[in-house]
Design a protein around this motif. Sequence first.
Motif, PDB file in Angstrom:
ATOM      1  N   ALA A   1       0.812  -1.218  -0.032  1.00  0.00           N
ATOM      2  CA  ALA A   1      -0.104  -0.018  -0.015  1.00  0.00           C
ATOM      3  C   ALA A   1       0.874   1.336   0.231  1.00  0.00           C
ATOM      4  O   ALA A   1       0.646   2.348  -0.493  1.00  0.00           O
ATOM      5  CB  ALA A   1      -1.044   0.046   1.075  1.00  0.00           C
ATOM      6  N   ALA A   2       1.998   1.209   0.547  1.00  0.00           N
ATOM      7  CA  ALA A   2       2.902   2.394   0.719  1.00  0.00           C
ATOM      8  C   ALA A   2       3.477   2.517  -0.679  1.00  0.00           C
ATOM      9  O   ALA A   2       3.556   3.653  -1.081  1.00  0.00           O
ATOM     10  CB  ALA A   2       3.836   2.204   1.758  1.00  0.00           C
ATOM     11  N   GLU A   3       3.782   1.354  -1.130  1.00  0.00           N
ATOM     12  CA  GLU A   3       4.477   1.484  -2.369  1.00  0.00           C
ATOM     13  C   GLU A   3       3.720   1.945  -3.576  1.00  0.00           C
ATOM     14  O   GLU A   3       4.003   2.746  -4.420  1.00  0.00           O
ATOM     15  CB  GLU A   3       5.036   0.148  -2.945  1.00  0.00           C
ATOM     16  N   ALA A   4       2.246   1.837  -3.438  1.00  0.00           N
ATOM     17  CA  ALA A   4       1.298   2.151  -4.428  1.00  0.00           C
ATOM     18  C   ALA A   4       0.889   3.583  -3.903  1.00  0.00           C
ATOM     19  O   ALA A   4      -0.254   4.002  -4.752  1.00  0.00           O
ATOM     20  CB  ALA A   4      -0.117   1.195  -4.463  1.00  0.00           C
ATOM     21  N   GLY A   5       1.062   4.079  -3.273  1.00  0.00           N
ATOM     22  CA  GLY A   5       1.033   5.670  -2.669  1.00  0.00           C
ATOM     23  C   GLY A   5      -0.293   5.775  -1.979  1.00  0.00           C
ATOM     24  O   GLY A   5      -0.928   7.164  -1.815  1.00  0.00           O
ATOM     25  N   TYR A   6      -0.869   4.907  -1.127  1.00  0.00           N
ATOM     26  CA  TYR A   6      -2.010   5.168  -0.355  1.00  0.00           C
ATOM     27  C   TYR A   6      -1.403   6.231   0.880  1.00  0.00           C
ATOM     28  O   TYR A   6      -0.189   6.223   1.181  1.00  0.00           O
ATOM     29  CB  TYR A   6      -2.525   3.889   0.565  1.00  0.00           C
ATOM     30  N   ASP A   7      -2.413   7.012   1.272  1.00  0.00           N
ATOM     31  CA  ASP A   7      -2.106   8.076   2.275  1.00  0.00           C
ATOM     32  C   ASP A   7      -2.085   7.538   3.683  1.00  0.00           C
ATOM     33  O   ASP A   7      -1.231   8.084   4.567  1.00  0.00           O
ATOM     34  CB  ASP A   7      -3.041   9.209   2.091  1.00  0.00           C
ATOM     35  N   VAL A   8      -2.911   6.543   3.816  1.00  0.00           N
ATOM     36  CA  VAL A   8      -3.236   5.942   5.096  1.00  0.00           C
ATOM     37  C   VAL A   8      -3.330   4.705   5.101  1.00  0.00           C
ATOM     38  O   VAL A   8      -4.258   4.192   4.197  1.00  0.00           O
ATOM     39  CB  VAL A   8      -4.439   6.551   6.061  1.00  0.00           C
ATOM     40  N   VAL A   9      -2.970   3.850   5.871  1.00  0.00           N
ATOM     41  CA  VAL A   9      -3.381   2.138   6.275  1.00  0.00           C
ATOM     42  C   VAL A   9      -4.092   2.218   7.491  1.00  0.00           C
ATOM     43  O   VAL A   9      -3.248   2.533   8.365  1.00  0.00           O
ATOM     44  CB  VAL A   9      -2.128   1.372   5.822  1.00  0.00           C
ATOM     45  N   ALA A  10      -5.047   1.819   7.578  1.00  0.00           N
ATOM     46  CA  ALA A  10      -5.899   1.614   8.815  1.00  0.00           C
ATOM     47  C   ALA A  10      -5.739   0.137   9.260  1.00  0.00           C
ATOM     48  O   ALA A  10      -6.354  -0.762   8.475  1.00  0.00           O
ATOM     49  CB  ALA A  10      -7.288   2.114   8.859  1.00  0.00           C
TER      50      ALA A  10
END
Length: 301
Positions: free
Chosen positions: A51-60
């Motif tokens: 998710a970080a690699e894909a550019g998500y702003d937040v992971v909950a």
Amino acid sequence: MPRLLIIANPAASGFTGAALRSVTRVLSRNYDVDTDWPTSAEGSRQAAAAAAEAGYDVVAAMGGDGVAHQVANGLVHSETALALLPAGTTNVLARIIGQPTKPAKAAAAINAGTARSMTLAHVTDGDRSDHALFALGVGFDADMVRESEKRPLSKGKIGSLHYVRSAISVAIRDYRAKPANLIATCDGESFHAVTVLVQIHNIYTYFGPVAFTLSPDVSEGPIAMATRELPVHKAIAIAGTAALQRNLEMRDGVRLWPGFQKLIIEADPSARMQADGDLLGVGEYFEITPAPDALRMVLPS
């Protein structure tokens, strides 16, 4: 619209489909929301990293402290922030940061929250590397976690009392006359111990609303405590002192290192280690250092 990924653990004691629908509905007011359901702890870590690699702003992280730990380790040193949707038994980290534990209120707090950089603790045994959000333990703390995992159903039934029972059981059975098998070397000073605990925030606890602190003064960075022996009466005395938020060094055989820079623990025989309530394994050598600004985290306003 910013993007948010919910990584959910449906096995968490407080997880329900209705709760997931509720938080998704609330979060959708501020975020483009996606959901992932990894089937393992490592899967949660990998999903967060992806998710970080894909550019998500937040992971909950929706679950207990275990899923928060895995998600955080997937996000360290990235621009993606961790958020908490507490659904576990004790939700230690949520208590520390003041995150609501009701699903809709937790989601609303994320919507209104601010992402800030957090200090973690980094640990390595020479092969594996891991980060802790609120605590690391070698010896008693890790043995207590292992004991609690023998009865996983009790966690959901009796909650924090499950950890109290596990702690008492381990203290009586394994630590009543245990000799010091650890050498903790911190900033040049060595200390023989049966258990070492690193606390990253000033207050934490597995034991419900009872808050423990290793020092009444907030230190700059993690604080470490080594204990030379831990018969039951000493374990009770230490727990009482920590609950009253008094100086633990008033207790004989206790050494504190506030704001340490490097802590090395050598075990003979080998000892267990835990981070954030997750067992990391058994080893003879652990090196722990502060990791400033290692993680961005959404904190309640």
